[in-house]
Design a protein around this motif. Structure first.
Motif, PDB file in Angstrom:
ATOM      1  N   ASP A  65      -2.308  -5.281   0.184  1.00 56.01           N
ATOM      2  CA  ASP A  65      -2.154  -4.429  -0.999  1.00 56.01           C
ATOM      3  C   ASP A  65      -1.852  -3.012  -0.511  1.00 56.01           C
ATOM      4  OD1 ASP A  65      -2.442  -2.797  -3.231  1.00 56.01           O
ATOM      5  OD2 ASP A  65      -4.212  -3.852  -3.992  1.00 56.01           O
ATOM      6  N   HIS A  66      -0.572  -2.640  -0.480  1.00 55.17           N
ATOM      7  CA  HIS A  66      -0.185  -1.370   0.135  1.00 55.17           C
ATOM      8  C   HIS A  66      -0.823  -0.175  -0.567  1.00 55.17           C
ATOM      9  CE1 HIS A  66       2.105   1.645   2.237  1.00 55.17           C
ATOM     10  NE2 HIS A  66       2.506   2.142   1.079  1.00 55.17           N
ATOM     11  N   ASP A  67      -0.831  -0.167  -1.882  1.00 61.05           N
ATOM     12  CA  ASP A  67      -1.427   0.960  -2.603  1.00 61.05           C
ATOM     13  C   ASP A  67      -2.902   1.114  -2.249  1.00 61.05           C
ATOM     14  OD1 ASP A  67       0.985   1.494  -3.823  1.00 61.05           O
ATOM     15  OD2 ASP A  67       0.502   0.428  -5.679  1.00 61.05           O
ATOM     16  N   ALA A  68      -3.604  -0.014  -2.103  1.00 54.01           N
ATOM     17  CA  ALA A  68      -5.019   0.039  -1.738  1.00 54.01           C
ATOM     18  C   ALA A  68      -5.193   0.579  -0.322  1.00 54.01           C
ATOM     19  CB  ALA A  68      -5.644  -1.355  -1.846  1.00 54.01           C
ATOM     20  N   VAL A  69      -4.307   0.200   0.594  1.00 56.15           N
ATOM     21  CA  VAL A  69      -4.401   0.710   1.972  1.00 56.15           C
ATOM     22  C   VAL A  69      -4.297   2.235   1.977  1.00 56.15           C
ATOM     23  CG1 VAL A  69      -3.279   0.758   4.235  1.00 56.15           C
ATOM     24  CG2 VAL A  69      -3.531  -1.417   3.029  1.00 56.15           C
ATOM     25  N   VAL A  70      -3.297   2.765   1.275  1.00 58.63           N
ATOM     26  CA  VAL A  70      -3.106   4.218   1.239  1.00 58.63           C
ATOM     27  C   VAL A  70      -4.319   4.903   0.610  1.00 58.63           C
ATOM     28  CG1 VAL A  70      -1.697   6.077   0.287  1.00 58.63           C
ATOM     29  CG2 VAL A  70      -0.593   4.021   1.210  1.00 58.63           C
ATOM     30  N   ARG A  71      -4.800   4.340  -0.495  1.00 58.36           N
ATOM     31  CA  ARG A  71      -5.942   4.946  -1.191  1.00 58.36           C
ATOM     32  C   ARG A  71      -7.201   4.916  -0.318  1.00 58.36           C
ATOM     33  NH1 ARG A  71      -9.789   2.285  -3.493  1.00 58.36           N
ATOM     34  NH2 ARG A  71      -8.543   0.392  -3.748  1.00 58.36           N
ATOM     35  N   VAL A  72      -7.498   3.768   0.291  1.00 59.04           N
ATOM     36  CA  VAL A  72      -8.724   3.619   1.076  1.00 59.04           C
ATOM     37  C   VAL A  72      -8.684   4.485   2.334  1.00 59.04           C
ATOM     38  CG1 VAL A  72      -9.998   1.975   2.518  1.00 59.04           C
ATOM     39  CG2 VAL A  72      -9.385   1.368   0.173  1.00 59.04           C
TER      40      VAL A  72
END
Length: 249
Positions: A65-72
């Protein structure tokens, strides 16, 4: 240079969990990510009990989940007050012979091991470019050297992509304050490798992680490991004819 604030993905078991223990014992602050949050929280409690002076932050994360990687990654950077090193370790080892009706296993392996690694590199290097410093570590595999047949085909292909990515980034950042390391472990005893079958060349988890942490701390660009045996196998797989190296694959 001491990289004090270290993020490790795939930290709920195996190589990632043991690397976290090694760095915690050195007094480093840790940001730990994995899909199994409960195991991360138990590891956090263990590490902070053994080493009360360190900070440990944990987050649930699916690296596909790319968006989750950036957010986390951004959240963990904020919680620790920065990131000095990111270890791209999360991986998947399942697979099947291609064309036998188990595309789901092969695609999941490719998405996690390569596309997930690329997402982590995007997030980590955005941070490192902004601060003009950092150490990116990619955990590839000795299987990246040569395509493996049968159920290991998708796995070895995905790790070849990780190695190529590491090589490209090493060249790009060679004259910058950002350092890139690619690790190529051989067979190391973990829950995932235990399903591989032949264990005659298996290294212990302690020996494997000791070698990984040593290469990371030296900030070596490319490191087949552990030991001289795997350096020799790495050279053989990359440069000798297939007919000579078939017994390794």
């Amino acid at each position: 240079m001491t990289r004090q604030k270290i993020l490790i993905t795939g930290a709920s078991s195996g190589l990632g969990e043991e690397m976290a223990r090694r760095f915690a014992a050195q007094g480093r602050d840790l940001a730990l990510c994995a899909r199994r949050l409960g195991r991360l929280e138990s590891l956090k409690d263990e590490l902070q009990a053994a080493h009360p002076g360190i900070a440990v932050a944990v987050r649930e994360l699916d690296v596909t989940d790319h968006d989750a990687v950036v957010r986390v990654f951004g959240e963990l950077r904020g919680e620790l007050g920065g990131l000095d090193r990111v270890v791209v370790n999360a991986g998947l080892g399942k697979g099947a012979r291609i064309g036998t009706g188990r595309a789901d296993a092969n695609l999941a392996t490719a998405r996690t091991n390569f596309v997930g690694a690329l997402s982590q590199c995007e997030a980590a290097l955005a941070i490192f470019r902004e601060q003009n410093s950092g150490h990116l570590v990619l955990v590839s595999s000795i299987s990246a050297d040569r395509g493996l047949p049968g159920p290991k085909a998708a796995y070895s292909a995905s790790k070849a992509g990780v190695s190529a990515l590491g090589e490209a980034l090493t060249a790009e950042f060679s004259k910058s304050p950002i350092v890139v390391t690619t690790l190529l472990p051989g067979f190391i005893a973990t829950d995932m490798s235990g399903k591989a079958g032949d264990t005659t060349m298996m290294s212990t988890l302690d020996a494997g992680v000791d070698a990984m942490v040593s290469a990371i701390e030296k900030e070596t660009n490319r490191a087949p490991l552990p030991g001289i045996r795997w350096r020799g196998i790495d050279l053989a797989l990359r440069f000798l004819p297939h007919a000579w190296t078939s017994r390794f694959v």
